[in-house]
Design a protein around this motif. Sequence first.
Motif, PDB file in Angstrom:
ATOM      1  N   LEU A 198     -62.040 -42.718 -46.284  1.00 32.90           N
ATOM      2  CA  LEU A 198     -62.376 -43.775 -45.324  1.00 32.90           C
ATOM      3  C   LEU A 198     -63.851 -43.743 -44.935  1.00 32.90           C
ATOM      4  O   LEU A 198     -64.283 -44.501 -44.064  1.00 32.90           O
ATOM      5  CB  LEU A 198     -61.512 -43.645 -44.066  1.00 32.90           C
ATOM      6  CG  LEU A 198     -59.991 -43.670 -44.289  1.00 32.90           C
ATOM      7  CD1 LEU A 198     -59.267 -43.596 -42.954  1.00 32.90           C
ATOM      8  CD2 LEU A 198     -59.579 -44.934 -45.046  1.00 32.90           C
ATOM      9  N   GLY A 199     -64.620 -42.834 -45.558  1.00 37.32           N
ATOM     10  CA  GLY A 199     -66.054 -42.779 -45.274  1.00 37.32           C
ATOM     11  C   GLY A 199     -66.403 -41.903 -44.088  1.00 37.32           C
ATOM     12  O   GLY A 199     -67.559 -41.862 -43.659  1.00 37.32           O
ATOM     13  N   ALA A 200     -65.409 -41.202 -43.519  1.00 39.67           N
ATOM     14  CA  ALA A 200     -65.673 -40.336 -42.369  1.00 39.67           C
ATOM     15  C   ALA A 200     -66.244 -38.993 -42.832  1.00 39.67           C
ATOM     16  O   ALA A 200     -66.270 -38.707 -44.027  1.00 39.67           O
ATOM     17  CB  ALA A 200     -64.395 -40.117 -41.572  1.00 39.67           C
ATOM     18  N   GLN A 201     -66.721 -38.194 -41.874  1.00 38.46           N
ATOM     19  CA  GLN A 201     -67.304 -36.897 -42.182  1.00 38.46           C
ATOM     20  C   GLN A 201     -66.485 -35.802 -41.516  1.00 38.46           C
ATOM     21  O   GLN A 201     -66.813 -35.361 -40.417  1.00 38.46           O
ATOM     22  CB  GLN A 201     -68.752 -36.863 -41.698  1.00 38.46           C
ATOM     23  CG  GLN A 201     -69.590 -37.951 -42.378  1.00 38.46           C
ATOM     24  CD  GLN A 201     -71.013 -37.995 -41.890  1.00 38.46           C
ATOM     25  OE1 GLN A 201     -71.311 -37.659 -40.745  1.00 38.46           O
ATOM     26  NE2 GLN A 201     -71.909 -38.430 -42.757  1.00 38.46           N
ATOM     27  N   PRO A 202     -65.400 -35.373 -42.178  1.00 43.43           N
ATOM     28  CA  PRO A 202     -64.535 -34.363 -41.557  1.00 43.43           C
ATOM     29  C   PRO A 202     -65.175 -32.974 -41.561  1.00 43.43           C
ATOM     30  O   PRO A 202     -65.940 -32.640 -42.462  1.00 43.43           O
ATOM     31  CB  PRO A 202     -63.274 -34.387 -42.425  1.00 43.43           C
ATOM     32  CG  PRO A 202     -63.707 -34.936 -43.732  1.00 43.43           C
ATOM     33  CD  PRO A 202     -64.890 -35.820 -43.491  1.00 43.43           C
ATOM     34  N   ALA A 203     -64.877 -32.204 -40.532  1.00 44.78           N
ATOM     35  CA  ALA A 203     -65.327 -30.808 -40.444  1.00 44.78           C
ATOM     36  C   ALA A 203     -64.215 -30.012 -39.766  1.00 44.78           C
ATOM     37  O   ALA A 203     -63.570 -30.515 -38.840  1.00 44.78           O
ATOM     38  CB  ALA A 203     -66.621 -30.719 -39.646  1.00 44.78           C
TER      39      ALA A 203
END
Lengths: 270, 270
Positions: free
Chosen positions: B152-157
């Motif tokens: 979805l284009g998110a930046q998970p951490a």
Amino acid sequence: MGGSLARALRELPARPQVIGFSPDHTERAAAVAAGVLDRATETADEAAGSAELVVYAVPLTATLALLDRHARLWRPEAAFSDVCSLKSPITERARALGVTSRYVGAHPMTGGESSGFAASRSGLYRGAPVWLTAQGAQASVRGRVERFWISLGAQPAWIEPDAHDRQMVRASHLPQVVANVLADTMRSAGLRRADVGPGGRDMTRLAGSSPEMWRDLLETSAPELASALRAMSEALAATAGSLEAGDIDALMRLMDRTRAWKGEGSASDP
Amino acid sequence: MGGSLARALRELPARPQVIGFSPDHTERAAAVAAGVLDRATETADEAAGSAELVVYAVPLTATLALLDRHARLWRPEAAFSDVCSLKSPITERARALGVTSRYVGAHPMTGGESSGFAASRSGLYRGAPVWLTAQGAQASVRGRVERFWISLGAQPAWIEPDAHDRQMVRASHLPQVVANVLADTMRSAGLRRADVGPGGRDMTRLAGSSPEMWRDLLETSAPELASALRAMSEALAATAGSLEAGDIDALMRLMDRTRAWKGEGSASDP
């Protein structure tokens, strides 16, 4: 503040003669070249000795130093005013110098982060609230300074110097220091500002303010500001106590109160 | 959150089947009519029993209640996730229900004040930081949820649930309550919001937040939030002490520290 004042005066239908001084030679020359000043003087003393109404638009300690020097230089019928954000220190100095009859303090609630002649604009005071203070000023002096601000489109209102300063400490100095302490609390907990959401960013924007711009104001308002910080510290501890006691309703009531308070402003006042 | 998720999924090149439920019948119909959902179910249970990845996009207590009901309804290979801003309470519930192996929590750091399907948009998660938590989740489940957000284009951490919640309490809950207490301090002193300058307005904007939106979050994070409020209360009292002792330099150092901290963000992050 001073540059914008001169610009606003120039646009009046009955334009007064505007004599100005700035310690920055380039600013003086620019103001005369732009037709904003009728005359720039070579010294502050010369400007102070020439005008019917002398307005000091410099920081607090500089204003106090100039009053000490100018109290004997003003023309006999001259009144003086200033635009500092604290009024009690100047009122006290005027009393010590025996010149309260000629003094009305002003605090225009306007302006931005930038200063200097290059940032000045004639419309700065239009519609702006301006607090006026007087303790012992002649009625004619009160009237003169009030009409001065009305003529520039400002909205002057009278207040006692002490009440004004208490209010300013809570309206301006308190939020500044709270922003610093909140940011420092986040910093100590290992948060970066990038970890903070939109609301937390609002609450830490003032953490970027210039320390040097604040030194004078914090020093002068120290007792009053300390008392406001202690009140806030106690209110935060009480809120922590409510949470520890499981009394969430106390926080709901707090939020209801402040939501109503915020809503009192207009919708265009976010 | 849920509507925006469905919209974002619809725009993927390899578009998965999206099954959705909302207690609001109008929203369900609107989402199907707009082609955002392949299918809307009549009950939450039916949606939960149909999907390979079940994502709860409801407030914290509603999420907990649904987990209790759904733990026996999920398909055998299904994983589940959520988007709540606190992760420990859900992690604990998953542990109590014996379903940690299938759970990865998510907290997208995005969204605005408005909610509901009408406010949803497909680009909400693009570029957004998304915290992910897992305690005991299978590697395949971790990978599935991480890839879900990356797609979805998110930046998970990844972060530990407890560390996440401590951080959130300081990044989000603390500034909220500080804004309320500051506004209440101003209100008690007789200030109207119209008396407050631009900086003070920034610092009291959150005072207009909805109490009901916060009740759950404040209640769940009460011990941690109380401890953050006490830390802040003590720091304010210490600052008051510096002012009372005439130690303005201590305030200058505080302002220098927080100015540097704020400056760590980019210029486009005001």
